[in-house]
Design a protein around this motif. Sequence first.
Motif, mmCIF file in Angstrom:
data_model
loop_
_atom_site.group_PDB
_atom_site.id
_atom_site.type_symbol
_atom_site.label_atom_id
_atom_site.label_comp_id
_atom_site.label_asym_id
_atom_site.label_seq_id
_atom_site.Cartn_x
_atom_site.Cartn_y
_atom_site.Cartn_z
ATOM 1 N N GLU A 15 -4.618 25.534 8.034
ATOM 2 C CA GLU A 15 -5.000 26.642 9.286
ATOM 3 C C GLU A 15 -3.848 27.349 9.397
ATOM 4 N N LEU A 36 -5.914 13.209 11.415
ATOM 5 C CA LEU A 36 -6.418 14.095 10.296
ATOM 6 C C LEU A 36 -6.326 14.508 9.037
ATOM 7 N N PHE A 38 -3.294 14.384 7.830
ATOM 8 C CA PHE A 38 -2.239 13.558 6.715
ATOM 9 C C PHE A 38 -4.090 13.431 6.103
ATOM 10 N N VAL A 39 -5.129 12.633 6.480
ATOM 11 C CA VAL A 39 -5.633 12.348 5.498
ATOM 12 C C VAL A 39 -6.204 13.248 4.896
ATOM 13 N N ILE A 42 -4.352 14.248 1.616
ATOM 14 C CA ILE A 42 -3.917 12.824 0.470
ATOM 15 C C ILE A 42 -5.486 13.486 -0.645
ATOM 16 N N ALA A 43 -5.911 13.775 0.507
ATOM 17 C CA ALA A 43 -7.583 14.542 -0.173
ATOM 18 C C ALA A 43 -7.551 16.167 -1.360
ATOM 19 N N ASP A 46 -5.606 14.847 -4.016
ATOM 20 C CA ASP A 46 -5.732 14.638 -5.397
ATOM 21 C C ASP A 46 -7.202 15.334 -6.084
ATOM 22 N N GLU A 47 -7.094 16.092 -5.120
ATOM 23 C CA GLU A 47 -8.294 17.242 -5.773
ATOM 24 C C GLU A 47 -7.502 18.174 -6.870
ATOM 25 N N ALA A 52 -3.398 10.026 -6.608
ATOM 26 C CA ALA A 52 -4.175 9.067 -5.334
ATOM 27 C C ALA A 52 -2.886 9.078 -5.074
ATOM 28 N N LEU A 53 -2.236 9.608 -3.544
ATOM 29 C CA LEU A 53 -0.705 9.390 -3.399
ATOM 30 C C LEU A 53 -0.836 8.311 -2.220
ATOM 31 N N SER A 54 -0.445 8.073 -2.393
ATOM 32 C CA SER A 54 -0.310 6.289 -1.777
ATOM 33 C C SER A 54 0.149 6.801 -0.209
ATOM 34 N N PRO A 55 0.248 6.923 1.300
ATOM 35 C CA PRO A 55 0.332 7.364 2.232
ATOM 36 C C PRO A 55 2.465 8.001 2.875
ATOM 37 N N GLY A 56 3.320 5.961 1.738
ATOM 38 C CA GLY A 56 4.263 6.384 1.936
ATOM 39 C C GLY A 56 5.195 6.662 1.427
ATOM 40 N N PHE B 242 -8.299 5.388 3.493
ATOM 41 C CA PHE B 242 -8.757 7.071 2.358
ATOM 42 C C PHE B 242 -7.563 6.577 1.194
ATOM 43 N N SER B 243 -6.736 6.919 1.240
ATOM 44 C CA SER B 243 -5.996 6.074 -0.146
ATOM 45 C C SER B 243 -5.744 5.383 -0.935
ATOM 46 N N LEU B 246 -9.708 5.978 -2.517
ATOM 47 C CA LEU B 246 -9.665 7.319 -3.871
ATOM 48 C C LEU B 246 -8.912 6.948 -4.795
ATOM 49 N N HIS B 282 -15.642 13.706 0.242
ATOM 50 C CA HIS B 282 -14.284 14.346 -1.313
ATOM 51 C C HIS B 282 -14.758 12.845 -2.533
#
Lengths: 81, 373
Positions: A15, A36, A38-39, A42-43, A46-47, A52-56, B242-243, B246, B282
């Motif tokens: 935003e 949030l 952060f999540v 990732i979404a 993916d979209e 589908a990324l690893s948070p690392g 989440f990861s 997915l 999602h």
Amino acid sequence: MAEPDFCELIDELFELDPGTATSLTVLKEIPSWSSLTFVGLIAMIDEEYGIALSPGVIMSSETAGDLEQKLREMLSAGEAA
Amino acid sequence: MSIVRVENVRLAGLASAVPDFVRTVDDDVERFQSEDFRKIGESIGVTSRRIAPEGVCSSDLCVAAAERLLDELNWDRESIQALLFVTQTPDFRAPATACTLQSRLGLPTNCAAMDINLGCSGYVYGLATAAQFVQGMANGQENGGRVLLLVGDTITHFVSPDDRATAPLFGDAGSATALEFSSSAEPIVFSLGTDGRGLNHLIVPAGGARQPRTKATGIRTVRESGNIRSDEDMYMNGAEVFSFALQEVPKMVRSTLAEAGWTIDEVDGVVMHQSNGIMLKHLRKRLKVDEDNFVIALEGYGNASCASIPLAMTHQWAQTGLRQKRRLVLAGFGLGWSWGGAAVTCNDMAMPELVIYETPQGEDTSTAIKEAA
């Protein structure tokens, strides 16, 4: 498929006013950065990129440009495979 | 993924129960002194949730659901041959809570009883186990081999009220599902998997034999992002969950559909573990499930751990019932990492209204009242 503009996506997700994020934007310094968003990041990846990324991978990316670079590498590796 | 295919087993009915205490986003705003929780509640799709007061166990919620269901089905308790109880929050460290439930529900002593220790994937694993019990015990007898599957958690008892990653999200619930032999039932197909490398991202580290309870493990201290919790509380890394989801859930749903020989458009309802609103929306888009066929039942309940799938089914179908034939895909995933998908055709299934468990007078409700205040 048209290539999405990564910085525009970052603006939208966090935003920010359009044109705020650049490749030099430090991700963790974005004011609305939280667990949030952060999540949400990732979404979004993916979209938009089908990864589908690893948070690392995000944690080890300092700037938006670093992260975009990693995504590009993953995409071209995927295409090559 | 391991595929389990079970013929001639029907789901005769399902009931769910939630405690009578509610905690809301207003309580979170006050507790954390932050208006951010309104936005968080909106994003995760939980602005109020059901909380079991201290002293109310998952077994109590499951008994309430089971009593309601047995009334509805009019089953003779003597005809029940096995009771399975899925939970992370048993009554005792030992013995298995299923043994106490056999006696509390007045089931016969020739009834088999066992606990299954699984979380978010637990309902699907419970169904897979129960269905095979039915098949093995029925001896081909119509309405034989009856199994009662009780699935419930009071997971909020493992949640620190000062951990913002978990406190606003979780709720408590119990459920009871009845299964029996039926030669006209469509096959049920399960697709199950595990990746234990993810276990540290969603865990209650202390209190088991690996890290026994000590004075130190019970002390809540400031952790990552200012979250306050002890080693006896649940830790959740939401981004890792989440990861994982997915990566595994779309694959699992596709594998379940393929094994059942269905396309996503032929499914009347997709019921996933109600992890949180962001993830569910999602996953729905990713799997291209029609909005009308995708059940979201978080608001008013919270993420109810292993009970979330049956609770969502009660929420969705208690009014209209599952009397006509419907094809459902169930998808549990999380804690472990453990995941399970099921393709089930429900037909003439009893679906009583949600049971509100009344906390008995004299029960120690001080924690709940204190937390809610």
